[in-house]
Design a protein around this motif. Structure first.
Motif, PDB file in Angstrom:
ATOM      1  N   MET A   1       0.834  -1.189   0.000  1.00 12.96           N
ATOM      2  CA  MET A   1       0.000   0.000   0.000  1.00 12.96           C
ATOM      3  C   MET A   1       0.876   1.248   0.000  1.00 12.96           C
ATOM      4  O   MET A   1       1.805   1.361   0.793  1.00 12.96           O
ATOM      5  CB  MET A   1      -0.914   0.005   1.240  1.00 12.96           C
ATOM      6  N   THR A   2       0.572   2.168  -0.896  1.00 16.75           N
ATOM      7  CA  THR A   2       1.314   3.422  -0.951  1.00 16.75           C
ATOM      8  C   THR A   2       0.787   4.369   0.116  1.00 16.75           C
ATOM      9  O   THR A   2      -0.413   4.635   0.186  1.00 16.75           O
ATOM     10  CB  THR A   2       1.169   4.075  -2.335  1.00 16.75           C
ATOM     11  N   ILE A   3       1.689   4.865   0.943  1.00 15.02           N
ATOM     12  CA  ILE A   3       1.310   5.791   1.999  1.00 15.02           C
ATOM     13  C   ILE A   3       1.649   7.197   1.550  1.00 15.02           C
ATOM     14  O   ILE A   3       2.794   7.492   1.211  1.00 15.02           O
ATOM     15  CB  ILE A   3       2.056   5.450   3.305  1.00 15.02           C
ATOM     16  N   PRO A   4       0.673   8.095   1.522  1.00 19.50           N
ATOM     17  CA  PRO A   4       0.949   9.455   1.052  1.00 19.50           C
ATOM     18  C   PRO A   4       1.796  10.228   2.055  1.00 19.50           C
ATOM     19  O   PRO A   4       1.957   9.821   3.215  1.00 19.50           O
ATOM     20  CB  PRO A   4      -0.452  10.068   0.920  1.00 19.50           C
ATOM     21  N   ALA A   5       2.329  11.355   1.624  1.00 16.60           N
ATOM     22  CA  ALA A   5       3.141  12.194   2.509  1.00 16.60           C
ATOM     23  C   ALA A   5       2.281  13.067   3.405  1.00 16.60           C
ATOM     24  O   ALA A   5       2.697  13.437   4.505  1.00 16.60           O
ATOM     25  CB  ALA A   5       4.082  13.070   1.684  1.00 16.60           C
ATOM     26  N   THR A   6       1.086  13.419   2.931  1.00 13.78           N
ATOM     27  CA  THR A   6       0.213  14.304   3.709  1.00 13.78           C
ATOM     28  C   THR A   6      -1.170  13.682   3.839  1.00 13.78           C
ATOM     29  O   THR A   6      -1.529  12.732   3.119  1.00 13.78           O
ATOM     30  CB  THR A   6       0.082  15.690   3.058  1.00 13.78           C
ATOM     31  N   MET A   7      -1.946  14.240   4.754  1.00 12.88           N
ATOM     32  CA  MET A   7      -3.285  13.714   5.041  1.00 12.88           C
ATOM     33  C   MET A   7      -4.191  14.858   5.479  1.00 12.88           C
ATOM     34  O   MET A   7      -3.736  15.939   5.868  1.00 12.88           O
ATOM     35  CB  MET A   7      -3.213  12.674   6.170  1.00 12.88           C
ATOM     36  N   THR A   8      -5.489  14.602   5.447  1.00 15.32           N
ATOM     37  CA  THR A   8      -6.473  15.514   6.011  1.00 15.32           C
ATOM     38  C   THR A   8      -6.653  15.207   7.485  1.00 15.32           C
ATOM     39  O   THR A   8      -6.753  14.036   7.876  1.00 15.32           O
ATOM     40  CB  THR A   8      -7.822  15.389   5.283  1.00 15.32           C
ATOM     41  N   ALA A   9      -6.668  16.247   8.294  1.00 15.90           N
ATOM     42  CA  ALA A   9      -6.817  16.079   9.735  1.00 15.90           C
ATOM     43  C   ALA A   9      -7.589  17.265  10.299  1.00 15.90           C
ATOM     44  O   ALA A   9      -7.756  18.296   9.638  1.00 15.90           O
ATOM     45  CB  ALA A   9      -5.451  15.975  10.419  1.00 15.90           C
ATOM     46  N   ILE A  10      -8.068  17.104  11.514  1.00 17.81           N
ATOM     47  CA  ILE A  10      -8.666  18.197  12.274  1.00 17.81           C
ATOM     48  C   ILE A  10      -7.644  18.594  13.334  1.00 17.81           C
ATOM     49  O   ILE A  10      -7.352  17.818  14.238  1.00 17.81           O
ATOM     50  CB  ILE A  10      -9.989  17.773  12.939  1.00 17.81           C
ATOM     51  N   ASP A  11      -7.074  19.779  13.206  1.00 18.76           N
ATOM     52  CA  ASP A  11      -5.970  20.186  14.085  1.00 18.76           C
ATOM     53  C   ASP A  11      -6.075  21.685  14.355  1.00 18.76           C
ATOM     54  O   ASP A  11      -5.359  22.493  13.756  1.00 18.76           O
ATOM     55  CB  ASP A  11      -4.633  19.844  13.425  1.00 18.76           C
ATOM     56  N   ALA A  90      -7.043  -5.491  10.723  1.00 18.85           N
ATOM     57  CA  ALA A  90      -8.055  -4.518  11.142  1.00 18.85           C
ATOM     58  C   ALA A  90      -8.034  -4.425  12.665  1.00 18.85           C
ATOM     59  O   ALA A  90      -8.201  -5.438  13.356  1.00 18.85           O
ATOM     60  CB  ALA A  90      -9.440  -4.936  10.656  1.00 18.85           C
ATOM     61  N   VAL A  91      -7.806  -3.231  13.183  1.00 18.78           N
ATOM     62  CA  VAL A  91      -7.667  -3.046  14.629  1.00 18.78           C
ATOM     63  C   VAL A  91      -8.447  -1.819  15.078  1.00 18.78           C
ATOM     64  O   VAL A  91      -8.764  -0.920  14.294  1.00 18.78           O
ATOM     65  CB  VAL A  91      -6.183  -2.865  15.045  1.00 18.78           C
ATOM     66  N   CYS A  92      -8.757  -1.802  16.355  1.00 21.79           N
ATOM     67  CA  CYS A  92      -9.152  -0.567  17.025  1.00 21.79           C
ATOM     68  C   CYS A  92      -8.091  -0.315  18.092  1.00 21.79           C
ATOM     69  O   CYS A  92      -7.450  -1.246  18.576  1.00 21.79           O
ATOM     70  CB  CYS A  92     -10.547  -0.659  17.626  1.00 21.79           C
ATOM     71  N   ALA A  93      -7.900   0.944  18.450  1.00 24.31           N
ATOM     72  CA  ALA A  93      -6.769   1.267  19.313  1.00 24.31           C
ATOM     73  C   ALA A  93      -7.060   2.472  20.180  1.00 24.31           C
ATOM     74  O   ALA A  93      -7.748   3.412  19.766  1.00 24.31           O
ATOM     75  CB  ALA A  93      -5.516   1.526  18.484  1.00 24.31           C
ATOM     76  N   LEU A  94      -6.512   2.446  21.382  1.00 23.83           N
ATOM     77  CA  LEU A  94      -6.479   3.606  22.267  1.00 23.83           C
ATOM     78  C   LEU A  94      -5.210   4.387  21.957  1.00 23.83           C
ATOM     79  O   LEU A  94      -4.118   3.821  21.912  1.00 23.83           O
ATOM     80  CB  LEU A  94      -6.466   3.140  23.721  1.00 23.83           C
ATOM     81  N   VAL A  95      -5.363   5.697  21.727  1.00 26.49           N
ATOM     82  CA  VAL A  95      -4.203   6.535  21.392  1.00 26.49           C
ATOM     83  C   VAL A  95      -4.188   7.764  22.292  1.00 26.49           C
ATOM     84  O   VAL A  95      -5.202   8.133  22.887  1.00 26.49           O
ATOM     85  CB  VAL A  95      -4.218   6.944  19.902  1.00 26.49           C
ATOM     86  N   ALA A  96      -3.040   8.402  22.390  1.00 31.01           N
ATOM     87  CA  ALA A  96      -2.908   9.598  23.224  1.00 31.01           C
ATOM     88  C   ALA A  96      -3.362  10.854  22.505  1.00 31.01           C
ATOM     89  O   ALA A  96      -3.387  11.940  23.077  1.00 31.01           O
ATOM     90  CB  ALA A  96      -1.457   9.762  23.683  1.00 31.01           C
ATOM     91  N   GLY A  97      -3.745  10.726  21.252  1.00 34.38           N
ATOM     92  CA  GLY A  97      -4.175  11.828  20.409  1.00 34.38           C
ATOM     93  C   GLY A  97      -3.920  11.465  18.963  1.00 34.38           C
ATOM     94  O   GLY A  97      -3.291  10.436  18.658  1.00 34.38           O
ATOM     95  N   GLY A  98      -4.451  12.281  18.049  1.00 36.47           N
ATOM     96  CA  GLY A  98      -4.196  12.060  16.641  1.00 36.47           C
ATOM     97  C   GLY A  98      -5.281  11.340  15.887  1.00 36.47           C
ATOM     98  O   GLY A  98      -5.137  11.087  14.689  1.00 36.47           O
ATOM     99  N   GLY A  99      -6.384  11.003  16.559  1.00 41.12           N
ATOM    100  CA  GLY A  99      -7.398  10.181  15.919  1.00 41.12           C
ATOM    101  C   GLY A  99      -8.223  10.871  14.854  1.00 41.12           C
ATOM    102  O   GLY A  99      -8.723  10.215  13.932  1.00 41.12           O
ATOM    103  N   TYR A 100      -8.370  12.200  14.930  1.00 44.03           N
ATOM    104  CA  TYR A 100      -9.178  12.924  13.946  1.00 44.03           C
ATOM    105  C   TYR A 100      -8.346  13.163  12.685  1.00 44.03           C
ATOM    106  O   TYR A 100      -8.046  14.296  12.292  1.00 44.03           O
ATOM    107  CB  TYR A 100      -9.620  14.270  14.494  1.00 44.03           C
ATOM    108  N   ALA A 101      -7.977  12.112  12.004  1.00 45.98           N
ATOM    109  CA  ALA A 101      -7.089  12.227  10.847  1.00 45.98           C
ATOM    110  C   ALA A 101      -7.191  10.972   9.993  1.00 45.98           C
ATOM    111  O   ALA A 101      -7.724   9.947  10.429  1.00 45.98           O
ATOM    112  CB  ALA A 101      -5.644  12.431  11.299  1.00 45.98           C
ATOM    113  N   GLU A 102      -6.661  11.059   8.786  1.00 46.40           N
ATOM    114  CA  GLU A 102      -6.699   9.907   7.879  1.00 46.40           C
ATOM    115  C   GLU A 102      -5.702   8.825   8.284  1.00 46.40           C
ATOM    116  O   GLU A 102      -5.904   7.648   7.960  1.00 46.40           O
ATOM    117  CB  GLU A 102      -6.417  10.371   6.457  1.00 46.40           C
TER     118      GLU A 102
END
Length: 331
Positions: A1-11, A90-102
C-alpha cells in the motif's frame, strides 16, 4: 500500500468553539519503535476531546495536537519491534491523540483486533470507554458480582459501557440520566434502575431502591457538589471512583461520614498513564470482554456517525447531551 506524505486532519490552531474544528493538511506520521501506523476508518468522539478543544485539558508531553483518543482502521506500516501485528490487520486502538485524521500511529500493545463482523465505525467507539471503565470499576473500584453500582450519565459512552460491564459481572446497575427518554434507553440497555436527576432526588431514590442500604460503588463523572451527595448514597465500606469533574474539581466533604462508613475515595486519569499500563488493560479486555463481543452477548452502542469534515457538528451533539452511546467520526 502506498502511503501518502500528507493527510487531512482536524488540528485547530487555537482553542475555541466547535467552529475551530476545520479540516487541514498535515504530514502523515511515521510509526516509532513499538508502534503501528493505522489508516483510520473511524474515530470516536469523547468528552476529553471537547475539553481539549476548549483549552481546558492539557495534552500529555509528546501527544499529537490533533484530537482523538480512539480509532479503528487498517494497519499500513509497522515500527521496529512490532511482532504481533501485520500490515492489513483490522484493529481498534487507544491513542494519546491524533485520531481525527486519515492516518494515526498507535502503540502496538494498545491495539485490539476488531471483533469479527463488527463495523469499523462501531469498533472505533470501544477503546476509550472500555479501557476507562474497566480500569476504574474493576481495578480501582474492586467491583464484585452481586454488588450494586451507581453510574452518573447513564446514556453517555462511559455510562453505556458501565451498564454493559456491570450487567456482565452480575451487578445491579443504577444510573442517572437527564430525561425520561434517556432513562428508558438506559433500562433498555440493561440498567436495573434509572433515575431522572432533573425530576428526582437521586440520593433519595438510591435510598429507596436499596432499602436504605446504599450502593457498593459509585462511578462519578460529575464531581463538584455531586461528590458529597454520592457519599450519602454509599453503603458501609463503599467505594467512590472519580473519572471526570463536569461540575468542578473541588468538593466539600464530611470526613466523619467517610470514617464512620469506612469509605474509599479514589479516581484516575487514563490518558497520562504509561503504554505498559494500557497494554495490560488491553490484554485483559482481549481475554475477558472481546469474547463477549465475538459472541454477540455485548454489542456496541453507536449514537451517530459524522464525516470527519463535520467534526464541529459531532462536538455540538456531544455538548448538547442528547446522545445515547458513542458519537463517531467516519474518516
Amino acid at each position: 500500500m502506498t502511503i501518502p506524505a500528507t493527510m487531512t486532519a482536524i488540528d485547530p490552531s487555537a482553542a475555541g468553539g466547535p467552529e475551530v474544528l476545520q479540516p487541514v493538511t498535515r504530514p502523515v506520521p511515521t510509526p516509532e519503535p513499538g508502534q503501528v501506523l493505522v489508516k483510520v476508518a473511524a474515530a470516536g468522539v469523547n468528552r476529553p476531546d471537547v475539553l481539549q478543544r476548549q483549552g481546558l485539558y492539557p495534552m500529555p508531553p509528546g501527544a499529537p495536537t490533533i484530537p482523538g483518543l480512539e480509532i479503528a482502521g487498517t494497519i499500513v506500516a509497522l515500527g521496529t519491534d512490532v511482532t504481533r501485528w501485520r500490515v492489513g490487520d483490522a484493529v481498534c486502538a487507544l491513542v494519546a491523540g491524533g485520531g481525527y485524521a486519515e492516518y494515526c500511529t498507535a502503540p502496538a500493545g494498545q491495539c485490539l483486533a476488531v471483533p469479527s463482523g463488527m463495523a469499523l465505525t462501531d469498533a472505533a467507539g470501544l477503546p476509550e470507554t472500555w479501557f476507562t471503565v474497566w480500569s476504574n470499576v474493576m481495578d480501582r473500584g474492586h467491583a464484585r458480582p452481586g454488588e450494586t453500582l451507581l453510574v452518573h450519565g447513564g446514556t453517555s459512552g462511559i455510562g453505556v459501557t458501565a451498564i454493559q460491564l456491570g450487567t456482565a459481572l452480575g451487578m445491579t446497575v443504577i444510573v442517572t440520566a437527564g430525561s425520561g427518554e434517556k432513562c428508558a434507553a438506559a433500562l433498555a440497555l440493561g440498567a436495573a434502575h434509572a433515575i431522572d436527576y432533573k425530576a428526582q432526588d437521586f440520593v433519595a431514590e438510591v435510598a429507596r431502591i436499596t432499602d436504605g442500604r446504599g450502593v457498593d460503588l459509585v462511578l462519578d463523572m460529575v464531581g463538584g457538589d455531586y461528590v458529597p451527595r454520592n457519599l450519602q448514597c454509599l453503603a458501609d465500606d463503599g467505594r467512590h471512583v472519580s473519572i471526570a469533574f463536569q461540575r468542578g474539581p473541588r468538593a466539600d466533604l464530611d470526613l466523619v461520614a467517610v470514617m464512620r462508613k469506612r469509605l474509599t475515595l479514589t479516581g484516575s486519569m487514563l490518558r497520562p498513564r504509561s503504554v505498559a499500563f494500557k497494554t495490560a488493560i488491553a490484554e485483559t479486555l482481549e481475554g475477558v470482554i472481546w469474547p463477549e463481543f465475538e459472541a454477540g452477548r455485548i454489542v456496541p452502542v453507536t449514537d451517530k456517525v459524522f464525516p470527519l469534515v463535520e467534526a464541529a457538528e459531532a462536538h455540538r451533539r456531544m455538548e448538547a447531551g442528547t446522545h445515547v452511546g458513542k458519537i463517531v467520526l467516519s474518516v
